[in-house]
Motif scaffolding. Structure first.
Motif, PDB file in Angstrom:
ATOM      1  N   THR A  14       0.838  -1.203   0.000  1.00  0.00           N
ATOM      2  CA  THR A  14       0.000   0.000   0.000  1.00  0.00           C
ATOM      3  C   THR A  14       0.875   1.257   0.000  1.00  0.00           C
ATOM      4  O   THR A  14       1.845   1.350   0.742  1.00  0.00           O
ATOM      5  CB  THR A  14      -0.901   0.004   1.239  1.00  0.00           C
ATOM      6  OG1 THR A  14      -1.799  -1.117   1.173  1.00  0.00           O
ATOM      7  CG2 THR A  14      -1.719   1.285   1.309  1.00  0.00           C
ATOM      8  N   GLY A  15       0.508   2.196  -0.869  1.00  0.00           N
ATOM      9  CA  GLY A  15       1.275   3.425  -1.006  1.00  0.00           C
ATOM     10  C   GLY A  15       2.363   3.362  -2.053  1.00  0.00           C
ATOM     11  O   GLY A  15       2.962   4.393  -2.378  1.00  0.00           O
ATOM     12  N   ARG A  67      -4.240   9.796  -8.906  1.00  0.00           N
ATOM     13  CA  ARG A  67      -3.219   8.806  -8.546  1.00  0.00           C
ATOM     14  C   ARG A  67      -2.630   8.116  -9.776  1.00  0.00           C
ATOM     15  O   ARG A  67      -1.464   7.726  -9.771  1.00  0.00           O
ATOM     16  CB  ARG A  67      -3.818   7.741  -7.627  1.00  0.00           C
ATOM     17  CG  ARG A  67      -4.370   8.275  -6.310  1.00  0.00           C
ATOM     18  CD  ARG A  67      -4.791   7.137  -5.381  1.00  0.00           C
ATOM     19  NE  ARG A  67      -5.878   6.335  -5.939  1.00  0.00           N
ATOM     20  CZ  ARG A  67      -5.817   5.016  -6.109  1.00  0.00           C
ATOM     21  NH1 ARG A  67      -4.715   4.347  -5.787  1.00  0.00           N
ATOM     22  NH2 ARG A  67      -6.855   4.358  -6.609  1.00  0.00           N
ATOM     23  N   ASN A  85       0.509   5.762  -5.214  1.00  0.00           N
ATOM     24  CA  ASN A  85      -0.305   5.676  -4.003  1.00  0.00           C
ATOM     25  C   ASN A  85      -1.319   4.532  -4.111  1.00  0.00           C
ATOM     26  O   ASN A  85      -2.525   4.724  -3.885  1.00  0.00           O
ATOM     27  CB  ASN A  85      -1.016   7.005  -3.736  1.00  0.00           C
ATOM     28  CG  ASN A  85      -1.679   7.051  -2.383  1.00  0.00           C
ATOM     29  OD1 ASN A  85      -1.310   6.314  -1.458  1.00  0.00           O
ATOM     30  ND2 ASN A  85      -2.675   7.906  -2.237  1.00  0.00           N
ATOM     31  N   LEU A  86      -0.821   3.377  -4.432  1.00  0.00           N
ATOM     32  CA  LEU A  86      -1.705   2.226  -4.652  1.00  0.00           C
ATOM     33  C   LEU A  86      -2.374   1.787  -3.359  1.00  0.00           C
ATOM     34  O   LEU A  86      -1.801   1.874  -2.264  1.00  0.00           O
ATOM     35  CB  LEU A  86      -0.920   1.078  -5.273  1.00  0.00           C
ATOM     36  CG  LEU A  86      -0.641   1.259  -6.768  1.00  0.00           C
ATOM     37  CD1 LEU A  86       0.514   0.381  -7.222  1.00  0.00           C
ATOM     38  CD2 LEU A  86      -1.895   0.946  -7.567  1.00  0.00           C
ATOM     39  N   LYS A  87      -3.595   1.291  -3.517  1.00  0.00           N
ATOM     40  CA  LYS A  87      -4.410   0.851  -2.393  1.00  0.00           C
ATOM     41  C   LYS A  87      -4.820  -0.604  -2.613  1.00  0.00           C
ATOM     42  O   LYS A  87      -4.874  -1.060  -3.762  1.00  0.00           O
ATOM     43  CB  LYS A  87      -5.660   1.717  -2.294  1.00  0.00           C
ATOM     44  CG  LYS A  87      -5.386   3.204  -2.205  1.00  0.00           C
ATOM     45  CD  LYS A  87      -6.680   3.994  -2.232  1.00  0.00           C
ATOM     46  CE  LYS A  87      -6.411   5.496  -2.169  1.00  0.00           C
ATOM     47  NZ  LYS A  87      -7.673   6.286  -2.200  1.00  0.00           N
ATOM     48  N   PRO A  88      -5.145  -1.320  -1.536  1.00  0.00           N
ATOM     49  CA  PRO A  88      -5.584  -2.723  -1.708  1.00  0.00           C
ATOM     50  C   PRO A  88      -6.756  -2.871  -2.682  1.00  0.00           C
ATOM     51  O   PRO A  88      -6.830  -3.877  -3.399  1.00  0.00           O
ATOM     52  CB  PRO A  88      -5.971  -3.133  -0.286  1.00  0.00           C
ATOM     53  CG  PRO A  88      -5.103  -2.287   0.585  1.00  0.00           C
ATOM     54  CD  PRO A  88      -5.003  -0.964  -0.121  1.00  0.00           C
ATOM     55  N   GLU A  89      -7.633  -1.883  -2.736  1.00  0.00           N
ATOM     56  CA  GLU A  89      -8.783  -1.972  -3.640  1.00  0.00           C
ATOM     57  C   GLU A  89      -8.385  -1.803  -5.106  1.00  0.00           C
ATOM     58  O   GLU A  89      -9.232  -1.959  -5.994  1.00  0.00           O
ATOM     59  CB  GLU A  89      -9.855  -0.940  -3.267  1.00  0.00           C
ATOM     60  CG  GLU A  89      -9.355   0.475  -3.111  1.00  0.00           C
ATOM     61  CD  GLU A  89      -9.048   0.831  -1.666  1.00  0.00           C
ATOM     62  OE1 GLU A  89      -8.461  -0.011  -0.941  1.00  0.00           O
ATOM     63  OE2 GLU A  89      -9.403   1.968  -1.263  1.00  0.00           O
ATOM     64  N   ASP A  90      -7.130  -1.482  -5.380  1.00  0.00           N
ATOM     65  CA  ASP A  90      -6.644  -1.437  -6.753  1.00  0.00           C
ATOM     66  C   ASP A  90      -6.246  -2.825  -7.266  1.00  0.00           C
ATOM     67  O   ASP A  90      -5.925  -2.978  -8.445  1.00  0.00           O
ATOM     68  CB  ASP A  90      -5.430  -0.509  -6.867  1.00  0.00           C
ATOM     69  CG  ASP A  90      -5.764   0.944  -6.587  1.00  0.00           C
ATOM     70  OD1 ASP A  90      -4.969   1.616  -5.908  1.00  0.00           O
ATOM     71  OD2 ASP A  90      -6.832   1.407  -7.054  1.00  0.00           O
ATOM     72  N   VAL A 127      -2.022  -5.399  -4.494  1.00  0.00           N
ATOM     73  CA  VAL A 127      -1.569  -4.416  -3.506  1.00  0.00           C
ATOM     74  C   VAL A 127      -1.840  -4.985  -2.124  1.00  0.00           C
ATOM     75  O   VAL A 127      -2.993  -5.246  -1.760  1.00  0.00           O
ATOM     76  CB  VAL A 127      -2.285  -3.074  -3.696  1.00  0.00           C
ATOM     77  CG1 VAL A 127      -1.717  -2.033  -2.728  1.00  0.00           C
ATOM     78  CG2 VAL A 127      -2.160  -2.587  -5.132  1.00  0.00           C
ATOM     79  N   SER A 129      -1.853  -4.954   2.030  1.00  0.00           N
ATOM     80  CA  SER A 129      -2.114  -3.952   3.081  1.00  0.00           C
ATOM     81  C   SER A 129      -1.079  -4.036   4.191  1.00  0.00           C
ATOM     82  O   SER A 129      -0.252  -4.938   4.232  1.00  0.00           O
ATOM     83  CB  SER A 129      -3.519  -4.168   3.655  1.00  0.00           C
ATOM     84  OG  SER A 129      -3.632  -5.477   4.155  1.00  0.00           O
TER      85      SER A 129
END
Length: 129
Positions: A14-15, A67, A85-90, A127, A129
């Motif tokens: 993440t991030g 992003r 800034n990647l997130k788990p939902e990506d 991604v 967490s």
């Protein structure tokens, strides 16, 4: 015959950031609109970023706006998707697409995937967490 091959996917925290590439062959990229889509398990394919080839007007879906950045290098016949800034939902399989769409707005390309006639095989982005 138009062919697309994605690369650059992988596992990131993440991030973190990744840059996806889509190599286009068989046609001159400057004549084609391009887009990036993704599909998470159990969900339908969604358009996240599309670019019109004529004026390079771009569209981004709300979840990725600010992003992700789509770009293209016509000399290299390659389309890119810079993801920050990647997130788990990506987490999803990411696909690039191309089509001869001179009169279709970028947003419409992304909201109606059927506009695109050619697709890559996809690249997995995960991604953690």
């Amino acid at each position: 015959q138009l062919q697309l091959v994605e690369s650059g996917g992988g596992l990131v925290q993440t991030g973190g950031s990744l840059r996806l590439s889509c190599a286009v062959s068989g046609v001159s990229l400057h004549q084609y609109a391009t887009g990036w889509f993704r599909q998470a398990p159990g969900k339908k394919r969604e358009g996240i970023s599309c670019m019109h080839n004529f004026d390079e007007i771009t569209y981004y879906s709300e979840p990725v706006k600010g992003r992700f950045t789509i770009s293209r290098d016509n000399a290299r016949n390659t389309v890119y998707l810079q993801m920050n800034n990647l997130k788990p939902e990506d987490t999803a399989v990411y696909y690039c697409a191309a089509g001869f769409l001179p009169n279709t707005p970028a947003q419409e390309m992304c909201t109606i995937p059927g506009h695109f006639g050619s697709w890559g095989q996809g690249t997995q982005v995960t991604v953690s967490s």
